[in-house]
Design a protein around this motif. Sequence first.
Motif, PDB file in Angstrom:
ATOM      1  N   PHE A 121     -20.356 -18.593   4.782  1.00  0.00           N
ATOM      2  CA  PHE A 121     -19.215 -18.389   5.263  1.00  0.00           C
ATOM      3  C   PHE A 121     -19.516 -18.280   7.092  1.00  0.00           C
ATOM      4  CE2 PHE A 121     -18.104 -15.939   1.363  1.00  0.00           C
ATOM      5  CZ  PHE A 121     -16.639 -16.482   1.364  1.00  0.00           C
ATOM      6  N   SER A 122     -21.129 -18.983   6.646  1.00  0.00           N
ATOM      7  CA  SER A 122     -21.568 -19.152   8.434  1.00  0.00           C
ATOM      8  C   SER A 122     -21.755 -17.719   8.942  1.00  0.00           C
ATOM      9  CB  SER A 122     -20.382 -20.013   9.027  1.00  0.00           C
ATOM     10  OG  SER A 122     -20.110 -21.252   8.134  1.00  0.00           O
ATOM     11  N   ALA A 123     -21.660 -16.755   8.782  1.00  0.00           N
ATOM     12  CA  ALA A 123     -22.337 -15.769   9.439  1.00  0.00           C
ATOM     13  C   ALA A 123     -23.959 -15.368   8.598  1.00  0.00           C
ATOM     14  CB  ALA A 123     -21.631 -14.277   8.135  1.00  0.00           C
ATOM     15  N   ARG A 124     -24.242 -14.264   9.304  1.00  0.00           N
ATOM     16  CA  ARG A 124     -25.535 -13.802   9.300  1.00  0.00           C
ATOM     17  C   ARG A 124     -26.106 -12.198  10.104  1.00  0.00           C
ATOM     18  NH1 ARG A 124     -26.483 -12.981  14.765  1.00  0.00           N
ATOM     19  NH2 ARG A 124     -25.841 -14.720  16.387  1.00  0.00           N
ATOM     20  N   LEU A 155     -23.904  -2.083   9.332  1.00  0.00           N
ATOM     21  CA  LEU A 155     -24.826  -3.126   9.680  1.00  0.00           C
ATOM     22  C   LEU A 155     -23.469  -3.990  10.065  1.00  0.00           C
ATOM     23  CD1 LEU A 155     -26.417  -5.305   7.326  1.00  0.00           C
ATOM     24  CD2 LEU A 155     -24.791  -5.781   6.165  1.00  0.00           C
ATOM     25  N   ILE A 156     -24.568  -4.797  11.124  1.00  0.00           N
ATOM     26  CA  ILE A 156     -23.707  -5.966  11.722  1.00  0.00           C
ATOM     27  C   ILE A 156     -23.425  -7.206  11.840  1.00  0.00           C
ATOM     28  CG2 ILE A 156     -23.077  -6.008  14.606  1.00  0.00           C
ATOM     29  CD1 ILE A 156     -22.771  -3.135  13.741  1.00  0.00           C
ATOM     30  N   ILE A 157     -22.394  -7.829  11.469  1.00  0.00           N
ATOM     31  CA  ILE A 157     -22.596  -9.351  10.751  1.00  0.00           C
ATOM     32  C   ILE A 157     -22.077  -9.893  12.367  1.00  0.00           C
ATOM     33  CG2 ILE A 157     -21.359 -10.738   8.840  1.00  0.00           C
ATOM     34  CD1 ILE A 157     -22.164  -8.363   7.116  1.00  0.00           C
ATOM     35  N   ALA A 158     -22.716 -10.785  12.457  1.00  0.00           N
ATOM     36  CA  ALA A 158     -21.522 -12.095  13.632  1.00  0.00           C
ATOM     37  C   ALA A 158     -21.507 -13.642  12.318  1.00  0.00           C
ATOM     38  CB  ALA A 158     -23.122 -12.641  14.311  1.00  0.00           C
ATOM     39  N   ALA A 159     -20.102 -13.236  12.662  1.00  0.00           N
ATOM     40  CA  ALA A 159     -19.731 -14.646  12.005  1.00  0.00           C
ATOM     41  C   ALA A 159     -18.785 -15.881  12.982  1.00  0.00           C
ATOM     42  CB  ALA A 159     -18.370 -14.092  10.526  1.00  0.00           C
ATOM     43  N   GLN A 161     -15.516 -20.253  16.606  1.00  0.00           N
ATOM     44  CA  GLN A 161     -15.380 -18.933  17.349  1.00  0.00           C
ATOM     45  C   GLN A 161     -15.868 -17.565  16.546  1.00  0.00           C
ATOM     46  OE1 GLN A 161     -11.343 -19.401  16.744  1.00  0.00           O
ATOM     47  NE2 GLN A 161     -10.377 -19.245  18.717  1.00  0.00           N
ATOM     48  N   GLN A 162     -16.352 -16.343  17.923  1.00  0.00           N
ATOM     49  CA  GLN A 162     -17.519 -15.741  16.826  1.00  0.00           C
ATOM     50  C   GLN A 162     -16.799 -14.422  16.758  1.00  0.00           C
ATOM     51  OE1 GLN A 162     -21.231 -14.480  18.712  1.00  0.00           O
ATOM     52  NE2 GLN A 162     -21.916 -15.495  16.585  1.00  0.00           N
TER      53      GLN A 162
END
Length: 154
Positions: free
Chosen positions: A68-71, A89-93, A99-100
């Motif tokens: 899902f293009s997340a990390r 848990l902080i996820i950046a997608a 767009q983030q």
Amino acid sequence: MSKPVKEVKVRGVIPADSSCAVFLGNEEKTFVIYVDIGVGSAISMFLSRIQKDRPHTHDLVGLMLTAFSARVDRVIINQLKGTTYYGRLIIAAENELLQQKIIELDARPSDCIAMAAQQCAPIYVSQEVWDEVEDMSDVLRGIEEERRREGDQG
């Protein structure tokens, strides 16, 4: 307004009866969180970069994030009630338009630590928790010295 935090690293994962002691800390202080043996094993494998034949649960979650293009951006151990720790848990997608989006999830600190170890993400502890935990640096140092002595004899 965000609360102040301290960055920590996993300083040791030690099997303890039917659980694992995960030592987290920095140069100032080290504290311990007890986790179930399966998660403790996962954390150790991620830190050692051990390749597995088949994906385990945390591997699967990591693969799903990648799909899902997340990390994992970071994790925060943000609360301590009695002997129970709480984590975020902080996820950046990123979407196809670049767009983030930042997603914050409630999670067990053990899973947070495993995911951070898997993805080389930073681990933070709220100042509030940091001030409350007991410094276990000497305990970890003693365990490490004992292991070295046993290794020298074996």
